[in-house]
Design a protein around this motif. Structure first.
Motif, PDB file in Angstrom:
ATOM      1  N   TYR A 146       0.993  -1.290   0.018  1.00  0.00           N
ATOM      2  CA  TYR A 146      -0.003   0.119  -0.117  1.00  0.00           C
ATOM      3  C   TYR A 146       0.879   1.358   0.099  1.00  0.00           C
ATOM      4  O   TYR A 146       0.343   2.423   0.009  1.00  0.00           O
ATOM      5  CB  TYR A 146      -1.091  -0.100   1.234  1.00  0.00           C
ATOM      6  N   ILE A 147       2.128   1.353  -0.143  1.00  0.00           N
ATOM      7  CA  ILE A 147       2.861   2.367   0.019  1.00  0.00           C
ATOM      8  C   ILE A 147       2.678   3.368  -1.327  1.00  0.00           C
ATOM      9  O   ILE A 147       2.961   4.692  -0.978  1.00  0.00           O
ATOM     10  CB  ILE A 147       4.506   2.005  -0.039  1.00  0.00           C
ATOM     11  N   GLN A 148       2.401   2.514  -2.442  1.00  0.00           N
ATOM     12  CA  GLN A 148       2.270   3.812  -3.724  1.00  0.00           C
ATOM     13  C   GLN A 148       0.731   4.173  -3.720  1.00  0.00           C
ATOM     14  O   GLN A 148       0.791   4.981  -4.387  1.00  0.00           O
ATOM     15  CB  GLN A 148       2.647   2.609  -4.904  1.00  0.00           C
ATOM     16  N   LEU A 149       0.082   3.823  -2.779  1.00  0.00           N
ATOM     17  CA  LEU A 149      -1.158   4.492  -2.499  1.00  0.00           C
ATOM     18  C   LEU A 149      -1.162   5.328  -1.363  1.00  0.00           C
ATOM     19  O   LEU A 149      -2.519   5.696  -0.737  1.00  0.00           O
ATOM     20  CB  LEU A 149      -2.265   3.416  -2.584  1.00  0.00           C
ATOM     21  N   ALA A 198      -3.244   5.026   6.192  1.00  0.00           N
ATOM     22  CA  ALA A 198      -3.263   4.550   7.575  1.00  0.00           C
ATOM     23  C   ALA A 198      -2.753   3.265   7.641  1.00  0.00           C
ATOM     24  O   ALA A 198      -1.992   2.845   8.513  1.00  0.00           O
ATOM     25  CB  ALA A 198      -4.751   4.516   8.070  1.00  0.00           C
ATOM     26  N   ARG A 199      -2.661   2.338   6.662  1.00  0.00           N
ATOM     27  CA  ARG A 199      -2.345   1.127   6.699  1.00  0.00           C
ATOM     28  C   ARG A 199      -0.764   1.217   6.483  1.00  0.00           C
ATOM     29  O   ARG A 199       0.018   0.457   7.310  1.00  0.00           O
ATOM     30  CB  ARG A 199      -2.669   0.179   5.304  1.00  0.00           C
ATOM     31  N   VAL A 200      -0.270   2.076   5.781  1.00  0.00           N
ATOM     32  CA  VAL A 200       1.171   2.233   5.840  1.00  0.00           C
ATOM     33  C   VAL A 200       1.897   2.736   6.981  1.00  0.00           C
ATOM     34  O   VAL A 200       2.968   2.349   7.568  1.00  0.00           O
ATOM     35  CB  VAL A 200       1.776   3.247   4.605  1.00  0.00           C
ATOM     36  N   VAL A 201       1.365   3.800   7.659  1.00  0.00           N
ATOM     37  CA  VAL A 201       1.673   4.200   8.933  1.00  0.00           C
ATOM     38  C   VAL A 201       1.458   3.271   9.897  1.00  0.00           C
ATOM     39  O   VAL A 201       2.522   2.883  10.790  1.00  0.00           O
ATOM     40  CB  VAL A 201       0.940   5.723   9.073  1.00  0.00           C
ATOM     41  N   HIS A 202       0.436   2.504  10.331  1.00  0.00           N
ATOM     42  CA  HIS A 202       0.138   1.515  11.118  1.00  0.00           C
ATOM     43  C   HIS A 202       0.981   0.405  11.188  1.00  0.00           C
ATOM     44  O   HIS A 202       1.582  -0.105  12.079  1.00  0.00           O
ATOM     45  CB  HIS A 202      -1.179   1.119  11.419  1.00  0.00           C
TER      46      HIS A 202
END
Length: 163
Positions: free
Chosen positions: A107-110, A118-122
């Motif tokens: 999910y980092i490219q999104l 939120a998925r990347v940060v968490h």
């Protein structure tokens, strides 16, 4: 040297295998969600917080353990439980970190969208907490090692080989 297997410290190979296993499981979980047409849930903040609190408690225990071992105030049951806990923390931290690396990379490219962000940060915070857990597990594992004294009846004085 005897043929009796001895318990050794967790090796780098074992840790890397755990990280890769976590990555494979993470990939399978993310793929299953995508095949079902959904998205994996956002990792709740409670996961990295609990993992970090466990790391702090284990670190404090690891720092107190050597003195207690010197004073012979540690039962064999407690020593074994500490060693097993240390190995479990190393493996759990490595598996969680490997799985969450795949989760974050997916999910980092999104990052511009709120939910993937939120998925990347968490997930990133969980990776850091997991690596801390694995590191503290290694500290605790090494704190469980008692140096051999002159009264030990080991023939060659060599330390046991890691298994």
């Amino acid at each position: 040297m005897s043929d009796i297997p001895k318990l050794g410290l967790t090796t780098g190979r074992q840790t890397v295998t755990a990280v890769l296993s976590g990555a494979v499981v993470g990939y399978l979980i993310v793929s299953l969600f995508e095949m079902a047409g959904g998205f994996p849930p956002v990792v709740p903040w409670s996961v990295p917080i609990v993992v970090f609190v466990l790391s702090v408690v284990a670190f404090v225990y690891a720092k107190m353990l050597p003195r207690r071992l010197e004073d012979k105030r540690v039962s064999s049951r407690e020593a074994l439980a500490a060693l097993v806990s240390a190995k479990a923390m190393i493996m759990t931290g490595a598996i969680l970190a490997g799985g969450h690396v795949v989760y974050v990379m997916r999910y980092i490219q999104l990052m511009h969208a709120p939910s993937p962000s939120a998925r990347v940060v968490h997930g990133s915070v969980t990776i850091v907490a997991s690596l801390i857990l694995a590191g503290v597990g290694a500290v605790l594992e090494r704190a469980c090692v008692v140096p051999e004294g002159p009264d030990d009846d080991d023939d060659d004085g060599a330390l046991p080989a890691p298994s």
